[in-house]
Write a protein that holds these residues in place. Structure first.
Motif, mmCIF file in Angstrom:
data_model
loop_
_atom_site.group_PDB
_atom_site.id
_atom_site.type_symbol
_atom_site.label_atom_id
_atom_site.label_comp_id
_atom_site.label_asym_id
_atom_site.label_seq_id
_atom_site.Cartn_x
_atom_site.Cartn_y
_atom_site.Cartn_z
ATOM 1 N N UNK A 1 6.649 -14.491 2.132
ATOM 2 C CA UNK A 1 6.826 -14.944 0.757
ATOM 3 C C UNK A 1 7.015 -13.740 -0.169
ATOM 4 N N UNK A 2 8.003 -13.842 -1.061
ATOM 5 C CA UNK A 2 8.225 -12.813 -2.076
ATOM 6 C C UNK A 2 7.627 -13.290 -3.393
ATOM 7 N N UNK A 3 6.853 -12.445 -4.032
ATOM 8 C CA UNK A 3 6.280 -12.807 -5.323
ATOM 9 C C UNK A 3 7.377 -12.821 -6.390
ATOM 10 N N UNK A 4 7.280 -13.740 -7.357
ATOM 11 C CA UNK A 4 8.286 -13.815 -8.416
ATOM 12 C C UNK A 4 8.407 -12.487 -9.177
ATOM 13 N N UNK A 5 9.631 -12.202 -9.576
ATOM 14 C CA UNK A 5 9.871 -10.997 -10.371
ATOM 15 C C UNK A 5 11.025 -11.234 -11.331
ATOM 16 N N UNK A 6 11.011 -10.453 -12.415
ATOM 17 C CA UNK A 6 12.109 -10.483 -13.375
ATOM 18 C C UNK A 6 13.209 -9.581 -12.835
ATOM 19 N N UNK A 7 14.449 -9.965 -13.063
ATOM 20 C CA UNK A 7 15.563 -9.198 -12.513
ATOM 21 C C UNK A 7 16.113 -8.162 -13.480
ATOM 22 N N UNK A 8 15.903 -8.359 -14.784
ATOM 23 C CA UNK A 8 16.356 -7.366 -15.765
ATOM 24 C C UNK A 8 15.254 -7.152 -16.795
ATOM 25 N N UNK A 9 15.368 -6.073 -17.550
ATOM 26 C CA UNK A 9 14.360 -5.746 -18.558
ATOM 27 C C UNK A 9 14.288 -6.788 -19.665
ATOM 28 N N UNK A 10 15.373 -7.518 -19.917
ATOM 29 C CA UNK A 10 15.385 -8.521 -20.979
ATOM 30 C C UNK A 10 15.198 -9.947 -20.472
ATOM 31 N N UNK A 11 14.958 -10.116 -19.180
ATOM 32 C CA UNK A 11 14.731 -11.462 -18.629
ATOM 33 C C UNK A 11 13.358 -11.960 -19.047
ATOM 34 N N UNK A 12 13.300 -13.176 -19.571
ATOM 35 C CA UNK A 12 12.015 -13.782 -19.934
ATOM 36 C C UNK A 12 11.333 -14.359 -18.704
ATOM 37 N N UNK A 13 12.142 -14.889 -17.778
ATOM 38 C CA UNK A 13 11.599 -15.614 -16.647
ATOM 39 C C UNK A 13 11.453 -14.786 -15.386
ATOM 40 N N UNK A 14 10.417 -15.136 -14.628
ATOM 41 C CA UNK A 14 10.189 -14.578 -13.297
ATOM 42 C C UNK A 14 10.842 -15.514 -12.298
ATOM 43 N N UNK A 15 11.802 -15.011 -11.526
ATOM 44 C CA UNK A 15 12.493 -15.853 -10.560
ATOM 45 C C UNK A 15 11.548 -16.253 -9.439
ATOM 46 N N UNK A 16 11.499 -17.557 -9.175
ATOM 47 C CA UNK A 16 10.623 -18.122 -8.153
ATOM 48 C C UNK A 16 11.492 -18.606 -7.004
ATOM 49 N N UNK A 17 11.117 -18.225 -5.783
ATOM 50 C CA UNK A 17 11.886 -18.571 -4.595
ATOM 51 C C UNK A 17 11.283 -19.761 -3.859
ATOM 52 N N UNK A 18 12.126 -20.432 -3.089
ATOM 53 C CA UNK A 18 11.659 -21.488 -2.188
ATOM 54 C C UNK A 18 10.870 -20.831 -1.063
#
Length: 151
Positions: free
Chosen positions: A17-34
């Protein structure tokens, strides 16, 4: 001291499992994976496990939103429009705070979701309470999904 973040659910520690992370400095959301492969059939609800849980301060909430690519390209919606993960959902007795993404397929074809695919985004937010709010004084969450306010 931990302030807010994500952890892997105990039973999912060995599942890559990969923990959620933001992809850019201005991203508000943490990407969540299946957390595993899933099929969302047309007109049906599918709960997709993520293998992660979230911790935060008592006056914060994690809002779960569908990724726009899932909504637009796959015709999926979140069953409850926006997911709300309360701070006391973390480490609850029923499911340790495991976050699931509840998809409903509005299209006519099954949608295959692959383990590791980014399916949602989580945004931590502070919230306000009304004057004289006494909700939860002495109360403790007793379960997982839909358990807020149940004794």
């Amino acid at each position: 001291m931990k302030v807010r973040g994500f952890e892997c659910v105990s039973d999912w520690q060995d599942k890559g499992i990969h923990l959620p992370e933001r992809k850019t400095a201005s991203s508000a959301g943490y990407d969540i994976e299946a957390g595993e492969d899933a099929i969302v059939k047309p007109g049906e609800l599918t709960m997709v496990p993520t293998g992660v849980k979230a911790y935060m301060q008592s006056d914060e909430v994690l809002m779960i939103h569908i990724r726009s690519s899932m909504a637009i390209k796959q015709q999926l919606v979140l069953m409850n429009s926006v997911g709300v993960v309360d701070s006391d959902y973390y480490n609850n007795e029923d499911n340790e705070g495991h976050i699931f993404i509840a998809f409903w397929n509005r299209g006519t074809k099954p949608v295959a979701i692959q383990k590791g695919e980014r399916i949602a985004q989580g945004i931590f937010q502070k919230y306000l309470t009304a004057d004289d709010d006494v909700a939860g004084e002495g109360a403790r969450r007793q379960g997982g999904f839909g358990s807020t306010g149940k004794a």
